[in-house]
Design an enzyme around this catalytic site. Structure first.
Site, short mmCIF file in Angstrom:
data_model
loop_
_atom_site.label_atom_id
_atom_site.label_comp_id
_atom_site.label_asym_id
_atom_site.label_seq_id
_atom_site.Cartn_x
_atom_site.Cartn_y
_atom_site.Cartn_z
CE LYS A 192 0.22 29.11 -32.76
NZ LYS A 192 1.64 28.81 -32.61
CD GLU A 230 -5.82 29.83 -23.49
OE1 GLU A 230 -4.81 30.33 -22.94
OE2 GLU A 230 -5.90 28.61 -23.75
CE LYS A 245 0.14 32.03 -35.48
NZ LYS A 245 1.20 31.23 -34.99
C1 PBG Z 1 4.99 28.15 -33.85
C2 PBG Z 1 4.31 29.10 -34.74
C3 PBG Z 1 3.43 28.85 -35.83
C4 PBG Z 1 3.15 30.09 -36.40
C5 PBG Z 1 3.81 31.04 -35.66
N1 PBG Z 1 4.51 30.42 -34.64
C6 PBG Z 1 2.95 27.57 -36.39
C7 PBG Z 1 2.02 26.72 -35.66
O1 PBG Z 1 1.57 27.01 -34.57
O2 PBG Z 1 1.75 25.66 -36.22
C8 PBG Z 1 2.28 30.31 -37.62
C9 PBG Z 1 2.50 31.60 -38.34
C10 PBG Z 1 1.90 31.68 -39.69
O3 PBG Z 1 1.14 30.82 -40.16
O4 PBG Z 1 2.19 32.69 -40.35
N2 PBG Z 1 4.21 27.49 -32.93
#
Ligand code: PBG
Length: 323
Positions: A192, A230, A245
């Site tokens: 992520k 990771e 992601k």
């Molecule tokens: C929570 C989370 C986020 C997203 C999914 N879970 C936001 C972040 O990490 O700031 C983002 C999903 C999206 O942009 O569609 N941590």
């Protein structure tokens, strides 16, 4: 003598016979945003076509999903109150717990995945417990485990931690196993990235950090080998599915992971990716349906099997029309 590649492109029948990647509604996971209150179905301005839904209005969306063949959701909760330690995230009667129970009551066959994180629930908007200016990794693990367990108790089918603390998969797997949830799988947000593409989501989930940024826990967009570390650690700690992601700007990372690991891979086609396509379509610059389906096909071609997308319902409808 040269090869006539065009022979196999002569008509849709032969094209579909040689097609390597097929996107299907069963690949999609639809994000849902549950809010407190009653009779609320409010369009999220940053994510047109997506809604803040009170628990009593979830039924309409579940019915729409069923109509087009989308069978799984990932749930996000927007609580009424936030505090330092995000206590709303593990409250038995928290918004997410209520939403899980409601969806299972509407249709027990809808597969409910829950996003396990603290940023929507903390007053400071960070994904864990803050000491000074830093998120304390090990203390946060205890909370993540507690949140995951409360989701499982409420009936979640799968747990998806998105905080990026080190060791979270191990902590969550341990607490789930100890409490009789051995069969609840974990989908880890493994790679992520600290991405600007989350902008529209933070407006939707009211989860922007109140100071600083997420660079000390989310990954540097410049790194792909680090993503493999990771992912490897998450698999070793017990992740059943790993995630990359965002999706589109990180197709190379999806492909690297696909070539290296044999667990199923999910990709999150995030809010910014969706919002860009929507905005361009609204401005009359692109053919929305073709661009959206091409984007989803590319994510799958890169190696993801599951795709979390705000397009889930719309794309599933388009795919049905094409059949
Ligand atoms: C929570 C989370 C986020 C997203 C999914 N879970 C936001 C972040 O990490 O700031 C983002 C999903 C999206 O942009 O569609 N941590």
């Amino acid at each position: 003598m040269f090869r006539r590649h065009r022979r196999l492109r002569q008509n849709e029948v032969v094209r579909s016979m040689v097609r390597e990647t097929i996107v299907d509604p069963s690949d999609f996971i639809y994000p849902l945003f549950a809010v407190e209150g009653t009779n609320i179905k409010r369009e999220i301005s940053s994510l047109p076509g997506n809604y803040h839904l009170s628990v009593d209005r979830l039924q309409e969306v579940v019915e729409e999903m069923r109509e087009v063949g989308v069978k799984s959701v990932i749930l996000f909760g927007i609580p009424e109150h936030k505090d330092e330690c995000g206590s709303g995230a593990y409250d038995e009667n928290g918004i997410i717990q209520k939403a899980i129970r409601k969806i299972k009551e509407i249709d027990k066959n809808i597969y409910v995945i829950t996003d396990v994180c603290m940023c929507e629930y903390t007053s400071h908007g960070h994904c864990g417990i803050i000491h000074g200016e830093d998120v304390d990794n090990d203390e946060t693990l205890e909370y993540m485990a507690k949140i995951a367990l409360s989701h499982a108790k409420a009936g979640a089918d799968m747990i998806a931690p998105s905080d990026m603390m080190d060791g979270r998969i191990d902590a969550i797997r341990t607490i789930l196993d100890e409490n009789g949830y051995k069969n609840v799988p974990i989908m880890a947000y493994s790679a992520k990235y600290c991405s600007a593409f989350y902008g529209p989501f933070r407006e939707a989930a009211d989860s922007a950090p109140q100071f600083g940024d997420r660079k000390t826990y989310q990954m540097d967009p410049a790194n792909s080998r680090e993503a493999m570390l990771e992912i490897e650690d998450d698999i070793d700690e017990g992740a059943d599915i790993i995630m990359v992601k965002p999706a589109m700007p990180y197709l190379d990372v999806i492909r690297m992971a696909r070539d290296r690991f044999d667990v199923p891979i999910a990709a999150y086609n995030v809010s910014g990716e969706y919002a860009m396509v929507k905005a361009a379509a609204k401005a009359g610059l692109i053919d929305e349906k073709r661009v959206a389906l091409e984007m989803l096909t590319s994510i799958k071609r890169a190696g993801a099997k599951m795709i979390i997308t705000y397009y889930a319902i719309e794309a599933a409808r388009w795919l049905r029309e094409q059949m």
